[in-house]
Design a protein around this motif. Structure first.
Motif, mmCIF file in Angstrom:
data_model
loop_
_atom_site.group_PDB
_atom_site.id
_atom_site.type_symbol
_atom_site.label_atom_id
_atom_site.label_comp_id
_atom_site.label_asym_id
_atom_site.label_seq_id
_atom_site.Cartn_x
_atom_site.Cartn_y
_atom_site.Cartn_z
ATOM 1 N N GLY A 1 -79.878 -55.446 6.766
ATOM 2 C CA GLY A 1 -81.032 -56.328 6.868
ATOM 3 C C GLY A 1 -81.419 -56.642 8.297
ATOM 4 O O GLY A 1 -82.602 -56.654 8.653
ATOM 5 N N ARG A 2 -80.452 -56.905 9.152
ATOM 6 C CA ARG A 2 -80.753 -57.235 10.540
ATOM 7 C C ARG A 2 -81.375 -56.047 11.257
ATOM 8 O O ARG A 2 -82.356 -56.191 11.991
ATOM 9 N N GLU A 3 -80.816 -54.862 11.051
ATOM 10 C CA GLU A 3 -81.365 -53.661 11.689
ATOM 11 C C GLU A 3 -82.773 -53.370 11.176
ATOM 12 O O GLU A 3 -83.652 -52.996 11.952
ATOM 13 N N LEU A 4 -82.970 -53.548 9.898
ATOM 14 C CA LEU A 4 -84.299 -53.329 9.324
ATOM 15 C C LEU A 4 -85.309 -54.310 9.913
ATOM 16 O O LEU A 4 -86.427 -53.928 10.260
ATOM 17 N N PHE A 5 -84.924 -55.580 10.069
ATOM 18 C CA PHE A 5 -85.808 -56.585 10.642
ATOM 19 C C PHE A 5 -86.158 -56.262 12.091
ATOM 20 O O PHE A 5 -87.297 -56.450 12.522
ATOM 21 N N VAL A 6 -85.194 -55.747 12.851
ATOM 22 C CA VAL A 6 -85.440 -55.411 14.251
ATOM 23 C C VAL A 6 -86.311 -54.169 14.381
ATOM 24 O O VAL A 6 -87.241 -54.138 15.187
ATOM 25 N N GLU B 1 -88.092 -52.427 11.796
ATOM 26 C CA GLU B 1 -89.270 -52.332 10.934
ATOM 27 C C GLU B 1 -89.659 -53.716 10.407
ATOM 28 O O GLU B 1 -89.515 -54.017 9.219
ATOM 29 N N PRO B 2 -90.163 -54.588 11.289
ATOM 30 C CA PRO B 2 -90.465 -55.960 10.858
ATOM 31 C C PRO B 2 -91.604 -56.057 9.853
ATOM 32 O O PRO B 2 -91.709 -57.063 9.151
ATOM 33 N N TRP B 3 -92.434 -55.046 9.729
ATOM 34 C CA TRP B 3 -93.531 -55.081 8.771
ATOM 35 C C TRP B 3 -93.024 -55.188 7.334
ATOM 36 O O TRP B 3 -93.739 -55.667 6.459
ATOM 37 N N PHE C 1 -90.932 -57.239 6.281
ATOM 38 C CA PHE C 1 -90.738 -58.657 5.971
ATOM 39 C C PHE C 1 -92.022 -59.470 6.085
ATOM 40 O O PHE C 1 -91.985 -60.690 6.094
ATOM 41 N N ASP C 2 -93.156 -58.818 6.152
ATOM 42 C CA ASP C 2 -94.439 -59.509 6.275
ATOM 43 C C ASP C 2 -94.848 -60.043 4.893
ATOM 44 O O ASP C 2 -95.113 -59.291 3.961
ATOM 45 N N ASN C 3 -94.918 -61.357 4.791
ATOM 46 C CA ASN C 3 -95.252 -61.983 3.510
ATOM 47 C C ASN C 3 -96.702 -62.459 3.459
ATOM 48 O O ASN C 3 -97.058 -63.289 2.625
#
Length: 76
Positions: A60-65, A67-69, A71-73
């Motif tokens: 999750g942390r690597e994905l957020f760093v 590919e932050p899109w 987590f776009d709500n």
């Protein structure tokens, strides 16, 4: 029953009964820390290469760093 107090000795006993001086201990500890740091750096480098190649799944942390899109709500 009170515990028997043993007077401190100049050095630390090793497994075979010989004494280890403070300088020897500090040298050993520095070498051990350097080895652990090198192993950790190598694992991080390999993980980064594998992520770039797409051969491992991101956490999750690597994905957020990276590919932050994801987590776009804003759409909800």
């Amino acid at each position: 029953m009170p515990e028997e107090r043993i007077p401190p000795v100049n050095g630390t006993a090793t497994g075979n009964g010989s004494l280890l001086s403070e300088a020897q201990f500090q040298n050993w500890k520095a070498q051990k820390d350097a080895d652990a740091s090198a192993r950790k750096a190598e694992a991080a480098r390999k993980r980064a290469e594998d992520l770039a190649a797409g051969s491992v799944q991101m956490n999750g942390r690597e994905l957020f760093v990276h590919e932050p899109w994801v987590f776009d709500n804003e759409r909800y």
